[in-house]
Design a protein around this motif. Structure first.
Motif, PDB file in Angstrom:
ATOM      1  N   TYR A 149       0.845  -1.189   0.000  1.00  0.00           N
ATOM      2  CA  TYR A 149       0.000   0.000   0.000  1.00  0.00           C
ATOM      3  C   TYR A 149       0.886   1.248   0.000  1.00  0.00           C
ATOM      4  N   VAL A 150       0.657   2.140  -0.960  1.00  0.00           N
ATOM      5  CA  VAL A 150       1.385   3.405  -1.021  1.00  0.00           C
ATOM      6  C   VAL A 150       0.629   4.458  -0.222  1.00  0.00           C
ATOM      7  N   LEU A 151       1.348   5.220   0.594  1.00  0.00           N
ATOM      8  CA  LEU A 151       0.808   6.346   1.339  1.00  0.00           C
ATOM      9  C   LEU A 151       1.369   7.616   0.726  1.00  0.00           C
ATOM     10  N   GLY A 152       0.479   8.512   0.294  1.00  0.00           N
ATOM     11  CA  GLY A 152       0.909   9.719  -0.404  1.00  0.00           C
ATOM     12  C   GLY A 152       0.515  10.985   0.321  1.00  0.00           C
ATOM     13  N   ALA A 187      -4.953  13.594  -4.462  1.00  0.00           N
ATOM     14  CA  ALA A 187      -5.779  12.532  -5.044  1.00  0.00           C
ATOM     15  C   ALA A 187      -4.847  11.379  -5.400  1.00  0.00           C
ATOM     16  N   VAL A 188      -5.081  10.211  -4.824  1.00  0.00           N
ATOM     17  CA  VAL A 188      -4.175   9.070  -4.972  1.00  0.00           C
ATOM     18  C   VAL A 188      -4.935   7.894  -5.564  1.00  0.00           C
ATOM     19  N   ALA A 189      -4.385   7.295  -6.616  1.00  0.00           N
ATOM     20  CA  ALA A 189      -5.022   6.141  -7.247  1.00  0.00           C
ATOM     21  C   ALA A 189      -3.951   5.289  -7.923  1.00  0.00           C
ATOM     22  N   ALA A 190      -4.273   4.011  -8.154  1.00  0.00           N
ATOM     23  CA  ALA A 190      -3.322   3.077  -8.739  1.00  0.00           C
ATOM     24  C   ALA A 190      -3.787   2.628 -10.115  1.00  0.00           C
ATOM     25  N   PHE A 191      -2.826   2.486 -11.035  1.00  0.00           N
ATOM     26  CA  PHE A 191      -3.077   1.838 -12.318  1.00  0.00           C
ATOM     27  C   PHE A 191      -3.084   0.316 -12.117  1.00  0.00           C
ATOM     28  N   ASP A 192      -3.569  -0.409 -13.104  1.00  0.00           N
ATOM     29  CA  ASP A 192      -3.556  -1.873 -13.019  1.00  0.00           C
ATOM     30  C   ASP A 192      -2.142  -2.421 -12.885  1.00  0.00           C
ATOM     31  N   SER A 193      -1.166  -1.700 -13.417  1.00  0.00           N
ATOM     32  CA  SER A 193       0.222  -2.146 -13.387  1.00  0.00           C
ATOM     33  C   SER A 193       0.811  -2.146 -11.989  1.00  0.00           C
ATOM     34  N   GLY A 194       0.182  -1.430 -11.057  1.00  0.00           N
ATOM     35  CA  GLY A 194       0.745  -1.221  -9.733  1.00  0.00           C
ATOM     36  C   GLY A 194       1.407   0.125  -9.585  1.00  0.00           C
ATOM     37  N   GLY A 195       1.536   0.865 -10.675  1.00  0.00           N
ATOM     38  CA  GLY A 195       2.014   2.241 -10.585  1.00  0.00           C
ATOM     39  C   GLY A 195       0.952   3.128  -9.945  1.00  0.00           C
ATOM     40  N   VAL A 196       1.383   4.149  -9.233  1.00  0.00           N
ATOM     41  CA  VAL A 196       0.476   5.002  -8.469  1.00  0.00           C
ATOM     42  C   VAL A 196       0.716   6.459  -8.833  1.00  0.00           C
ATOM     43  N   VAL A 197      -0.384   7.230  -8.930  1.00  0.00           N
ATOM     44  CA  VAL A 197      -0.258   8.669  -9.078  1.00  0.00           C
ATOM     45  C   VAL A 197      -0.682   9.346  -7.784  1.00  0.00           C
ATOM     46  N   ILE A 198       0.088  10.348  -7.394  1.00  0.00           N
ATOM     47  CA  ILE A 198      -0.222  11.214  -6.262  1.00  0.00           C
ATOM     48  C   ILE A 198      -0.383  12.600  -6.857  1.00  0.00           C
ATOM     49  N   ALA A 199      -1.630  13.021  -7.033  1.00  0.00           N
ATOM     50  CA  ALA A 199      -1.941  14.210  -7.827  1.00  0.00           C
ATOM     51  C   ALA A 199      -2.400  15.353  -6.930  1.00  0.00           C
ATOM     52  N   GLY A 201      -2.801  18.350  -4.148  1.00  0.00           N
ATOM     53  CA  GLY A 201      -2.566  18.520  -2.728  1.00  0.00           C
ATOM     54  C   GLY A 201      -1.597  19.647  -2.439  1.00  0.00           C
ATOM     55  N   ASP A 202      -1.037  20.242  -3.495  1.00  0.00           N
ATOM     56  CA  ASP A 202      -0.140  21.381  -3.380  1.00  0.00           C
ATOM     57  C   ASP A 202      -0.771  22.570  -4.100  1.00  0.00           C
ATOM     58  N   THR A 203      -0.056  23.679  -4.183  1.00  0.00           N
ATOM     59  CA  THR A 203      -0.612  24.876  -4.819  1.00  0.00           C
ATOM     60  C   THR A 203      -0.244  24.993  -6.288  1.00  0.00           C
ATOM     61  N   LEU A 204       0.395  23.949  -6.837  1.00  0.00           N
ATOM     62  CA  LEU A 204       0.785  23.985  -8.253  1.00  0.00           C
ATOM     63  C   LEU A 204       0.081  22.915  -9.086  1.00  0.00           C
ATOM     64  N   GLY A 205      -0.551  21.953  -8.469  1.00  0.00           N
ATOM     65  CA  GLY A 205      -1.205  20.894  -9.223  1.00  0.00           C
ATOM     66  C   GLY A 205      -0.242  19.917  -9.855  1.00  0.00           C
ATOM     67  N   THR A 206       0.913  19.695  -9.225  1.00  0.00           N
ATOM     68  CA  THR A 206       1.880  18.761  -9.780  1.00  0.00           C
ATOM     69  C   THR A 206       1.434  17.321  -9.552  1.00  0.00           C
ATOM     70  N   VAL A 207       2.034  16.404 -10.318  1.00  0.00           N
ATOM     71  CA  VAL A 207       1.682  14.984 -10.234  1.00  0.00           C
ATOM     72  C   VAL A 207       2.954  14.167 -10.042  1.00  0.00           C
ATOM     73  N   VAL A 208       2.933  13.306  -9.047  1.00  0.00           N
ATOM     74  CA  VAL A 208       4.037  12.383  -8.789  1.00  0.00           C
ATOM     75  C   VAL A 208       3.606  10.985  -9.212  1.00  0.00           C
ATOM     76  N   TYR A 209       4.543  10.238  -9.778  1.00  0.00           N
ATOM     77  CA  TYR A 209       4.291   8.846 -10.161  1.00  0.00           C
ATOM     78  C   TYR A 209       5.197   7.950  -9.322  1.00  0.00           C
ATOM     79  N   VAL A 210       4.589   6.910  -8.735  1.00  0.00           N
ATOM     80  CA  VAL A 210       5.345   5.919  -7.978  1.00  0.00           C
ATOM     81  C   VAL A 210       5.349   4.630  -8.785  1.00  0.00           C
ATOM     82  N   THR A 211       6.517   4.173  -9.164  1.00  0.00           N
ATOM     83  CA  THR A 211       6.615   2.961  -9.961  1.00  0.00           C
ATOM     84  C   THR A 211       6.176   1.750  -9.138  1.00  0.00           C
ATOM     85  N   PRO A 212       5.817   0.633  -9.811  1.00  0.00           N
ATOM     86  CA  PRO A 212       5.443  -0.574  -9.057  1.00  0.00           C
ATOM     87  C   PRO A 212       6.542  -1.042  -8.102  1.00  0.00           C
TER      88      PRO A 212
END
Length: 319
Positions: A149-152, A187-199, A201-212
């Protein structure tokens, strides 16, 4: 100050309408967790409440909703008060509760770095011996693989994202993406691959990707609005929809717009704007998959005025 409620309602997809339940919750709550158990019941834990007129406090109590009887039943209390925490169903049917906030004095909130486990067989919570890598509140948690489980987000001091391993019952530090920022309400959600986006929550709207494998990457492909307290849902194996949210960089504007994040590329994912819009801004809203596969968005904070506000609800047709 907040006003909380003990009322509940169900959405009937076949009739396309909501029905208020005659049975109320055991306690009024806001910013609590709601976790679907393996048997279809739903655990509601913690949350804010109005302890006295104009005075907010936090609950440690929990209750279970049974859809077979449309009733709420109190279970054992959490080991401490929590609001704005995160929860996830574990492979063995228990529920992991992480972080959150609780009052510490008359005007100070304490963010938490601990976790606990709910056992639906006993109806009791027990503290997890292992602590998280740092305090987290209004963070996201999502299963990224069997028992992982990823915590973002959840801090503006420590930018590291984390992972919980069910096999060891331990938390690990995944580190922070280059040039990352503090994130509350991502906003945190997972792709079927197991990769996760952490979108957001900041003032710029940046997106982080967490690899499987757990590597954290700044995608460089930000959203079209700086969204906090938005909702992210997977609509295809490699596509995640991010809806609404509050833009704190723009006068706390409540967004009605919707972005789509597509997996792939050197930095894990790319974000695109869509022509889709809610007819009213939405934030802190709920997103629930329906039996048909469509997605129900409802409630939360909405703009006031002539448009539908706090009772707004929308269906996203995944087909």
């Amino acid at each position: 100050n907040i006003s909380t409620t003990d009322r509940a309602e169900v959405y009937l997809e076949g009739l396309q309408r909501f029905t208020e339940l005659g049975n109320r919750m055991v306690h009024d709550r806001a910013s609590h967790s709601a976790t679907k158990l393996a048997d279809g019941r739903v655990l509601h834990a913690g949350g804010w409440f109005e302890g006295a007129p104009g005075l907010t406090s936090v609950r440690s109590s929990a209750e279970i909703f049974d859809p077979a009887t449309n009733t709420f039943t109190q279970v054992g209390d959490m080991t401490k008060q929590r609001a704005d925490h995160a929860a996830a169903l574990l492979p063995d049917g228990r529920v992991l509760i992480t972080g959150g906030s609780r009052p510490n004095g008359p005007s100070f909130l304490e963010d938490l770095d601990d976790a606990e486990i709910f056992n639906p067989t006993t109806g009791m919570f027990t503290a997890l011996p292992a602590l998280m890598t740092h305090t987290r509140t209004t963070h996201g948690i999502v299963e990224t693989g069997p028992g992982l489980y990823v915590l973002g987000g959840g801090s503006d001091v420590d930018f590291r994202h984390g992972r919980f391993d069910f096999a060891t019952m331990l938390f690990e530090d995944l580190g922070a993406a280059v040039s990352d920022r503090g994130r509350f309400g991502p906003a945190v959600a997972a792709f079927d691959s197991g990769g996760v986006v952490i979108a957001g929550g900041d003032t710029l709207g940046t997106v982080v990707y967490v690899t499987p494998e757990g590597r954290v990457v700044q995608t460089g492909s930000g959203m079209n609005a700086a969204r906090s307290y938005a909702q992210a849902v997977r609509i295809k194996p490699d596509q995640i929809l991010v809806t609404g949210g509050i833009d704190f960089s723009n006068g706390s504007f409540i967004e009605s717009s919707i972005d789509i994040i597509v997996e792939g590329g050197v930095n894990g994912s790319s974000t695109f704007g869509t022509p889709l819009r809610f007819t009213t801004g939405m934030a802190f809203h709920a997103a629930a998959p329906l039996p048909s596969g469509d997605i129900l968005f409802c409630g939360g904070l909405n703009e006031d005025g002539s448009l539908p506000n706090k009772t707004a609800a929308f269906i996203f047709d995944v087909r």
